[in-house]
Structure formats: structure tokens, C-alpha cells
Design a protein around this motif. Sequence first.
Motif, PDB file in Angstrom:
ATOM      1  N   PRO A 275       0.847  -1.189   0.000  1.00 21.84           N
ATOM      2  CA  PRO A 275       0.000   0.000   0.000  1.00 21.84           C
ATOM      3  C   PRO A 275       0.889   1.249   0.000  1.00 21.84           C
ATOM      4  O   PRO A 275       2.034   1.208   0.476  1.00 21.84           O
ATOM      5  CB  PRO A 275      -0.769  -0.101   1.324  1.00 21.84           C
ATOM      6  CG  PRO A 275      -0.653  -1.528   1.744  1.00 21.84           C
ATOM      7  CD  PRO A 275       0.660  -1.997   1.214  1.00 21.84           C
ATOM      8  N   ALA A 276       0.361   2.339  -0.512  1.00 22.86           N
ATOM      9  CA  ALA A 276       1.133   3.583  -0.569  1.00 22.86           C
ATOM     10  C   ALA A 276       1.583   4.025   0.821  1.00 22.86           C
ATOM     11  O   ALA A 276       2.682   4.570   0.991  1.00 22.86           O
ATOM     12  CB  ALA A 276       0.301   4.683  -1.231  1.00 22.86           C
ATOM     13  N   ARG A 277       0.747   3.788   1.823  1.00 20.16           N
ATOM     14  CA  ARG A 277       1.105   4.185   3.195  1.00 20.16           C
ATOM     15  C   ARG A 277       2.320   3.405   3.686  1.00 20.16           C
ATOM     16  O   ARG A 277       3.165   3.953   4.401  1.00 20.16           O
ATOM     17  CB  ARG A 277      -0.081   3.952   4.129  1.00 20.16           C
ATOM     18  CG  ARG A 277      -1.322   4.784   3.800  1.00 20.16           C
ATOM     19  CD  ARG A 277      -2.504   4.385   4.685  1.00 20.16           C
ATOM     20  NE  ARG A 277      -2.215   4.660   6.065  1.00 20.16           N
ATOM     21  CZ  ARG A 277      -2.440   5.829   6.650  1.00 20.16           C
ATOM     22  NH1 ARG A 277      -2.973   6.812   5.972  1.00 20.16           N
ATOM     23  NH2 ARG A 277      -2.141   6.011   7.913  1.00 20.16           N
ATOM     24  N   THR A 278       2.422   2.149   3.312  1.00 17.97           N
ATOM     25  CA  THR A 278       3.566   1.332   3.710  1.00 17.97           C
ATOM     26  C   THR A 278       4.829   1.819   3.013  1.00 17.97           C
ATOM     27  O   THR A 278       5.890   1.961   3.639  1.00 17.97           O
ATOM     28  CB  THR A 278       3.330  -0.148   3.369  1.00 17.97           C
ATOM     29  OG1 THR A 278       2.193  -0.619   4.098  1.00 17.97           O
ATOM     30  CG2 THR A 278       4.537  -1.000   3.739  1.00 17.97           C
ATOM     31  N   LEU A 279       4.719   2.095   1.720  1.00 20.79           N
ATOM     32  CA  LEU A 279       5.883   2.581   0.962  1.00 20.79           C
ATOM     33  C   LEU A 279       6.364   3.923   1.505  1.00 20.79           C
ATOM     34  O   LEU A 279       7.570   4.177   1.593  1.00 20.79           O
ATOM     35  CB  LEU A 279       5.532   2.718  -0.526  1.00 20.79           C
ATOM     36  CG  LEU A 279       5.228   1.405  -1.261  1.00 20.79           C
ATOM     37  CD1 LEU A 279       4.752   1.705  -2.683  1.00 20.79           C
ATOM     38  CD2 LEU A 279       6.462   0.502  -1.300  1.00 20.79           C
ATOM     39  N   ALA A 280       5.411   4.772   1.886  1.00 20.86           N
ATOM     40  CA  ALA A 280       5.781   6.091   2.420  1.00 20.86           C
ATOM     41  C   ALA A 280       6.501   5.972   3.759  1.00 20.86           C
ATOM     42  O   ALA A 280       7.273   6.855   4.148  1.00 20.86           O
ATOM     43  CB  ALA A 280       4.524   6.952   2.574  1.00 20.86           C
ATOM     44  N   GLY A 281       6.258   4.871   4.459  1.00 19.24           N
ATOM     45  CA  GLY A 281       6.887   4.675   5.759  1.00 19.24           C
ATOM     46  C   GLY A 281       8.295   4.118   5.690  1.00 19.24           C
ATOM     47  O   GLY A 281       8.995   4.068   6.704  1.00 19.24           O
ATOM     48  N   LEU A 282       8.725   3.707   4.496  1.00 12.67           N
ATOM     49  CA  LEU A 282      10.088   3.192   4.332  1.00 12.67           C
ATOM     50  C   LEU A 282      11.076   4.352   4.285  1.00 12.67           C
ATOM     51  O   LEU A 282      10.814   5.380   3.673  1.00 12.67           O
ATOM     52  CB  LEU A 282      10.197   2.360   3.055  1.00 12.67           C
ATOM     53  CG  LEU A 282       9.342   1.089   3.011  1.00 12.67           C
ATOM     54  CD1 LEU A 282       9.463   0.416   1.646  1.00 12.67           C
ATOM     55  CD2 LEU A 282       9.746   0.117   4.116  1.00 12.67           C
ATOM     56  N   SER A 283      12.224   4.167   4.920  1.00  7.55           N
ATOM     57  CA  SER A 283      13.189   5.266   5.034  1.00  7.55           C
ATOM     58  C   SER A 283      13.879   5.616   3.726  1.00  7.55           C
ATOM     59  O   SER A 283      14.143   6.764   3.433  1.00  7.55           O
ATOM     60  CB  SER A 283      14.238   4.910   6.092  1.00  7.55           C
ATOM     61  OG  SER A 283      13.632   4.714   7.351  1.00  7.55           O
ATOM     62  N   GLY A 284      14.182   4.616   2.908  1.00  5.56           N
ATOM     63  CA  GLY A 284      14.884   4.877   1.654  1.00  5.56           C
ATOM     64  C   GLY A 284      15.918   3.802   1.390  1.00  5.56           C
ATOM     65  O   GLY A 284      16.206   2.968   2.253  1.00  5.56           O
ATOM     66  N   PRO A 285      16.482   3.774   0.180  1.00  4.24           N
ATOM     67  CA  PRO A 285      17.476   2.762  -0.178  1.00  4.24           C
ATOM     68  C   PRO A 285      18.625   2.699   0.824  1.00  4.24           C
ATOM     69  O   PRO A 285      19.143   3.725   1.268  1.00  4.24           O
ATOM     70  CB  PRO A 285      17.964   3.237  -1.552  1.00  4.24           C
ATOM     71  CG  PRO A 285      16.778   3.978  -2.112  1.00  4.24           C
ATOM     72  CD  PRO A 285      16.190   4.682  -0.936  1.00  4.24           C
ATOM     73  N   GLY A 286      18.981   1.486   1.179  1.00  2.00           N
ATOM     74  CA  GLY A 286      20.083   1.274   2.103  1.00  2.00           C
ATOM     75  C   GLY A 286      19.677   1.241   3.565  1.00  2.00           C
ATOM     76  O   GLY A 286      20.463   0.837   4.432  1.00  2.00           O
ATOM     77  N   GLU A 287      18.431   1.642   3.850  1.00  2.14           N
ATOM     78  CA  GLU A 287      17.962   1.667   5.233  1.00  2.14           C
ATOM     79  C   GLU A 287      17.307   0.337   5.614  1.00  2.14           C
ATOM     80  O   GLU A 287      16.793  -0.382   4.771  1.00  2.14           O
ATOM     81  CB  GLU A 287      16.952   2.805   5.429  1.00  2.14           C
ATOM     82  CG  GLU A 287      17.528   4.191   5.182  1.00  2.14           C
ATOM     83  CD  GLU A 287      18.615   4.558   6.174  1.00  2.14           C
ATOM     84  OE1 GLU A 287      18.484   4.174   7.365  1.00  2.14           O
ATOM     85  OE2 GLU A 287      19.598   5.214   5.769  1.00  2.14           O
ATOM     86  N   ALA A 288      17.328   0.042   6.896  1.00  2.00           N
ATOM     87  CA  ALA A 288      16.732  -1.203   7.396  1.00  2.00           C
ATOM     88  C   ALA A 288      15.213  -1.161   7.235  1.00  2.00           C
ATOM     89  O   ALA A 288      14.592  -0.100   7.315  1.00  2.00           O
ATOM     90  CB  ALA A 288      17.095  -1.405   8.859  1.00  2.00           C
ATOM     91  N   ALA A 289      14.625  -2.317   6.985  1.00  2.00           N
ATOM     92  CA  ALA A 289      13.175  -2.396   6.815  1.00  2.00           C
ATOM     93  C   ALA A 289      12.671  -3.761   7.250  1.00  2.00           C
ATOM     94  O   ALA A 289      13.367  -4.770   7.117  1.00  2.00           O
ATOM     95  CB  ALA A 289      12.798  -2.150   5.361  1.00  2.00           C
ATOM     96  N   VAL A 290      11.446  -3.760   7.773  1.00  2.00           N
ATOM     97  CA  VAL A 290      10.760  -5.004   8.134  1.00  2.00           C
ATOM     98  C   VAL A 290       9.371  -4.950   7.513  1.00  2.00           C
ATOM     99  O   VAL A 290       8.647  -3.977   7.693  1.00  2.00           O
ATOM    100  CB  VAL A 290      10.633  -5.169   9.661  1.00  2.00           C
ATOM    101  CG1 VAL A 290       9.822  -6.425   9.988  1.00  2.00           C
ATOM    102  CG2 VAL A 290      11.996  -5.238  10.315  1.00  2.00           C
ATOM    103  N   LEU A 291       9.025  -5.972   6.762  1.00  4.72           N
ATOM    104  CA  LEU A 291       7.703  -6.044   6.151  1.00  4.72           C
ATOM    105  C   LEU A 291       7.019  -7.355   6.530  1.00  4.72           C
ATOM    106  O   LEU A 291       7.652  -8.411   6.541  1.00  4.72           O
ATOM    107  CB  LEU A 291       7.804  -5.972   4.618  1.00  4.72           C
ATOM    108  CG  LEU A 291       8.175  -4.640   3.976  1.00  4.72           C
ATOM    109  CD1 LEU A 291       8.217  -4.810   2.460  1.00  4.72           C
ATOM    110  CD2 LEU A 291       7.202  -3.534   4.365  1.00  4.72           C
TER     111      LEU A 291
END
Length: 205
Positions: free
Chosen positions: A31-47
Motif C-alpha cells: 500500500p502507498a502508506r507502507t511505501l511512504a513509511g520506508l526510510s529509503g534505499p540502504g535503510e533497514a526495513a521489516v515487512l
Amino acid sequence: MIGKLKGTVDEIGEDHCVIDVHGVGYVAFCPARTLAGLSGPGEAAVLFIETYVREDMIRLYGFGTALEREWFRLLQSVQGVGAKVALAVLSTLAPSDLANAIALRDIAMVARAPGVGKKVAERIVTELKTKAPAFAGEATGTIGLKQELGEGVAPAPVADAVSALTNLGYSRDIAANAVAAALKAAGSEADSSQLIRLGLKELAR
């Protein structure tokens, strides 16, 4: 089946992202809200992942919380709602807003999602009314308010407002949701008449 990805963001697209997990890039549609919550390339993420396996493809859908993933599953139990529509709804509404919209039968709010017409929105609020009582507690403030009402310790103005709306024919859950929204808007010092007025305004939206 993949249920969760923990790695670094490799790419963020219009409707998807690529998460690098130990050198393997996983494409997850989000969802767009999930993508907006990602910090950016190279940053840690949990989905949190929902995996779809078909004869011709394997597709991953990613969400910022397990609750969003549950709503994604629940939305698709509605006739005419597939993954694309479910993502559109979750791109537009946070789980708490969606829970409130269903509790208050706010068809217009659900219909704000791209590609969701009035008929589909009406089916969502109608069919999920009885399927999602557990999720309705995610509406801000509602779960605590319902607990207080059940234990008889809710502030008098709140209890009076819920009672007044119930006497008008609304169910206790719907009345509690409306008063919770009114309480959030008016503040904890609001009196019962103010909560009733704002609650009715919520119900009329």
C-alpha cells in the motif's frame, strides 16, 4: 511460504519495493502508506508478507504491520474485492480509520480509495460489519472506552453520551465508536451534551 522480510531497502517503486535480504532481492507490492513509511534505499526495513502462489507466478504483498496484513486478508473476503482493491483501500485509510468507517457505515470514506466505487464500498462496510469486531478496537481510543463502559468506570459524560446514542437506536458498539471519535475531537473535559452532538455528527457523516 514467506511471512516476514527483514533486510534493507534496495528500491522503492510506485506500487512496490525491493527488500534485500542477505543478497537476495524480494519484490513486495505494498500500500502507498507502507511505501511512504520506508526510510529509503540502504535503510533497514521489516515487512509483514502475504504470499500468493499461482501456477504462473509467485507474488509478495508487504505491510508495515501485522494488523495491515490482516485487513488485507479480510478485505478480500468481500465479494468483488481482490488484491488490487484491498491495496487501494489500505493506501487511503489507516486500519483505525477503516475500522471506524465500517463501524459507522461511512461508505463515502471507504469510497475515497482509488478504484473503489460506491457499490463496492457499501459491500465492504456491510459484509465486514460482523466479520471485523476484533479489528474495530484498533480505532483510536475505542478499545479502552469499551472496556471502561463494560466495567462501569467510564466518566459520567462519556457513559451518558453512549447511553443517549443507544437510546436513539444505535448499537452499543457503534455508539461507543462515535463517542470515542467525539472525545478525541473535543478533549477529555467535554460534557455529555457536547459528546452527544459530536457523536451524532460522526454518525451522520
